[in-house]
Design an enzyme around this catalytic site. Structure first.
Site, PDB file in Angstrom:
ATOM      1  N   ILE A   1       0.807  -1.220   0.000  1.00 58.59           N
ATOM      2  CA  ILE A   1       0.000   0.000   0.000  1.00 58.59           C
ATOM      3  C   ILE A   1       0.835   1.264   0.000  1.00 58.59           C
ATOM      4  O   ILE A   1       0.311   2.346   0.135  1.00 58.59           O
ATOM      5  CB  ILE A   1      -0.965   0.008   1.202  1.00 58.59           C
ATOM      6  CG1 ILE A   1      -0.252  -0.451   2.454  1.00 58.59           C
ATOM      7  CG2 ILE A   1      -2.172  -0.857   0.925  1.00 58.59           C
ATOM      8  CD1 ILE A   1      -1.092  -0.468   3.704  1.00 58.59           C
ATOM      9  N   GLY A   2       2.126   1.156  -0.165  1.00 53.59           N
ATOM     10  CA  GLY A   2       2.965   2.338  -0.221  1.00 53.59           C
ATOM     11  C   GLY A   2       4.404   1.941  -0.434  1.00 53.59           C
ATOM     12  O   GLY A   2       4.773   0.777  -0.291  1.00 53.59           O
ATOM     13  N   SER A   3       5.228   2.917  -0.789  1.00 52.98           N
ATOM     14  CA  SER A   3       6.645   2.630  -0.965  1.00 52.98           C
ATOM     15  C   SER A   3       7.456   3.887  -0.767  1.00 52.98           C
ATOM     16  O   SER A   3       6.959   5.000  -0.925  1.00 52.98           O
ATOM     17  CB  SER A   3       6.912   2.058  -2.356  1.00 52.98           C
ATOM     18  OG  SER A   3       6.542   2.977  -3.355  1.00 52.98           O
ATOM     19  N   GLY A   4       8.708   3.697  -0.406  1.00 52.29           N
ATOM     20  CA  GLY A   4       9.643   4.791  -0.249  1.00 52.29           C
ATOM     21  C   GLY A   4      10.944   4.427  -0.929  1.00 52.29           C
ATOM     22  O   GLY A   4      11.055   3.381  -1.567  1.00 52.29           O
ATOM     23  N   SER A   5      11.937   5.279  -0.771  1.00 52.57           N
ATOM     24  CA  SER A   5      13.203   5.033  -1.446  1.00 52.57           C
ATOM     25  C   SER A   5      13.958   3.861  -0.850  1.00 52.57           C
ATOM     26  O   SER A   5      14.792   3.263  -1.510  1.00 52.57           O
ATOM     27  CB  SER A   5      14.072   6.299  -1.389  1.00 52.57           C
ATOM     28  OG  SER A   5      13.432   7.339  -2.087  1.00 52.57           O
ATOM     29  N   PHE A   6      13.697   3.533   0.408  1.00 54.40           N
ATOM     30  CA  PHE A   6      14.387   2.369   0.981  1.00 54.40           C
ATOM     31  C   PHE A   6      13.442   1.434   1.712  1.00 54.40           C
ATOM     32  O   PHE A   6      13.829   0.741   2.632  1.00 54.40           O
ATOM     33  CB  PHE A   6      15.545   2.797   1.898  1.00 54.40           C
ATOM     34  CG  PHE A   6      15.157   3.671   3.051  1.00 54.40           C
ATOM     35  CD1 PHE A   6      15.401   5.030   3.015  1.00 54.40           C
ATOM     36  CD2 PHE A   6      14.563   3.142   4.188  1.00 54.40           C
ATOM     37  CE1 PHE A   6      15.061   5.833   4.082  1.00 54.40           C
ATOM     38  CE2 PHE A   6      14.225   3.942   5.264  1.00 54.40           C
ATOM     39  CZ  PHE A   6      14.484   5.297   5.203  1.00 54.40           C
ATOM     40  N   GLY A   7      12.198   1.392   1.283  1.00 53.55           N
ATOM     41  CA  GLY A   7      11.283   0.453   1.913  1.00 53.55           C
ATOM     42  C   GLY A   7       9.902   0.480   1.296  1.00 53.55           C
ATOM     43  O   GLY A   7       9.470   1.498   0.766  1.00 53.55           O
TER      44      GLY A   7
ATOM     45  N   ILE B   1       5.731  -0.500   2.008  1.00 55.40           N
ATOM     46  CA  ILE B   1       4.787  -0.611   3.114  1.00 55.40           C
ATOM     47  C   ILE B   1       3.614  -1.489   2.698  1.00 55.40           C
ATOM     48  O   ILE B   1       3.065  -1.337   1.609  1.00 55.40           O
ATOM     49  CB  ILE B   1       4.277   0.772   3.560  1.00 55.40           C
ATOM     50  CG1 ILE B   1       5.449   1.684   3.911  1.00 55.40           C
ATOM     51  CG2 ILE B   1       3.356   0.629   4.768  1.00 55.40           C
ATOM     52  CD1 ILE B   1       5.068   3.115   4.167  1.00 55.40           C
TER      53      ILE B   1
ATOM     54  N   ASP C   1      13.247  16.895   7.786  1.00 58.97           N
ATOM     55  CA  ASP C   1      12.436  16.757   6.570  1.00 58.97           C
ATOM     56  C   ASP C   1      10.976  17.087   6.878  1.00 58.97           C
ATOM     57  O   ASP C   1      10.064  16.285   6.634  1.00 58.97           O
ATOM     58  CB  ASP C   1      12.565  15.352   5.989  1.00 58.97           C
ATOM     59  CG  ASP C   1      12.136  15.282   4.520  1.00 58.97           C
ATOM     60  OD1 ASP C   1      12.014  16.360   3.892  1.00 58.97           O
ATOM     61  OD2 ASP C   1      11.937  14.169   4.005  1.00 58.97           O
TER      62      ASP C   1
END
Length: 403
Positions: free
Chosen positions: A15-21, A23, A128
């Site tokens: 259901i989601g994503s980031g630059s190093f993970g 979700i 941030d």
């Protein structure tokens, strides 16, 4: 086959994503509670999840800090299981047609200052501060602002002696250029003042809909940062805040006047906005703009919305949308400036029809695993089947998790 982490949490859809993970939605098989599960490949070049989870653990117990339920490793992945939250302020800003009322901005400012103060009290700076990193809670905590994503956080003083880190220059830009402080653009080591200055830009972004240094073009990332920096430094605070109450300019001037190791007067800053709130005759009913849009666009009649909301509470209905999970960006050091979110232009419906459909979804309580794109009316996601969820799980985790 059922995929689990920590022998307790069932892994669902991504259901989601980031630059190093990435979700995933998860479920506590003991209680049935839905959670967010963040995965990071152990072979990643710059592992961050273990560091971030340690900072989260240090922050536990604070108001507006997500609860960490489990951390560990499963097969080829580092895992962090955390409390499931609602939409980010960026998502809600888009939902509200990229404009918040003064009342909503002031309600948010009060809580956001407190979140930053709490992080500072735990000897860290966030580095941030942006709308994507503030999320609303769910259910009974639906009016509570949470702060997330400690991937760029840094300790600014010793926990025991409170010795401040030394002043340094020639530092690379860390954070998001759009909201970065002027000193950050100048390469000066960040401290408490910079988190608060960034918040000032976030508040004006909510007021204005965009900032003067958004959308600037350049051939390289470095040149773009320079253009943003030049525009930011050449825009007087009074010009940036023109047409809005003087408290916003006072806030930014105060932040820029702080010295590197000064402790900000958080109470003074909160009181600035509280006094303005009372002078405007607003009520601390925690009815935000999205609450009024949610139930059929009753923006023109806040008193009616308040009565409706109280009636829903008396009937035991949850007053806030359950629309998405935390989208912790996990952005690595040197995060790039991102372009402004596109205007809300649905593909096949008029704006009025789109708003009506979104309002209806929120009114009946959209499921928590709806994506942020669904919130803005671009697509209609539904829960996926167990087999579909499994197909999206990395193979290294599938082989490691008990069936």
């Amino acid at each position: 086959m059922e995929l689990r982490v920590g022998n307790r949490y069932r892994l669902g859809r991504k259901i989601g994503s980031g630059s190093f993970g990435d979700i995933y939605l998860g479920t506590d098989i003991t209680t049935g509670e839905e959670v967010a599960i963040k995965l990071e490949c152990v072979k990643t070049k710059h592992p961050q999840l273990h560091i971030e989870s340690k900072i989260y653990k240090m922050m536990q117990g604070g108001v507006g800090i997500p609860t960490i339920k489990w951390c560990g490793a499963e097969g080829d992945y580092n895992v962090m299981v955390m409390e499931l939250l609602g939409p980010s302020l960026e998502d809600l800003f888009n939902f509200c047609s990229r404009k918040f009322s003064l009342k909503t901005v002031l309600l948010l400012a009060d809580q956001m200052i407190s979140r930053i103060e709490y992080i500072h009290s735990k000897n860290f700076i966030h580095r941030d501060v942006k709308p994507d990193n503030f999320l609303m809670g769910l259910g009974k905590k639906g009016n509570l602002v949470y702060i997330i994503d400690f991937g760029l956080a840094k300790k600014y003083r010793d926990a025991r002696t409170h010795q401040h880190i030394p002043y340094r220059e020639n530092k690379n830009l860390t954070g998001t250029a759009r909201y970065a402080s002027i000193n950050t653009h100048l390469g000066i080591e960040q401290s408490r003042r910079d988190d608060l200055e960034s918040l000032g830009y976030v508040l004006m972004y909510f007021n204005l809909g965009s900032l003067p240094w958004q959308g600037l073009k350049a051939a390289t990332k470095r040149q773009k940062y320079e253009r943003i920096s030049e525009k930011k430094m050449s825009t007087p605070i009074e010009v940036l805040c023109k047409g809005y109450p003087s408290e916003f300019a006072t806030y930014l001037n105060f932040c820029r006047s702080l010295r590197f190791d000064d402790k900000p007067d958080y109470s003074y800053l909160r009181q600035l906005f509280r006094n303005l709130f009372h002078r405007q005759g607003f009520s601390y009913d925690y009815v935000f703009d999205w609450n009024m849009l949610k139930f059929g666009g009753a923006r023109e009649d806040p008193e009616r919305d308040r009565r409706d909301r109280e009636e829903r509470i008396r009937q035991g209905r949850i007053p806030l949308p359950r629309v998405m999970l935390p989208t912790s960006s996990g952005r690595p050091r040197g995060t790039q400036e991102v372009a402004p979110a596109p205007p809300l232009t649905p593909d096949s419906h008029t704006g009025m029809e789109r708003e009506r459909k979104v309002s209806m979804r929120l009114h009946r309580g959209a499921p928590v695993n709806v994506s942020s794109s669904d919130l803005t009316g671009r697509q209609d996601c539904s829960r996926i089947s167990t087999s579909q969820a499994h197909s999206r799980v990395p193979s290294g985790l599938q082989s490691a998790v008990p069936r």
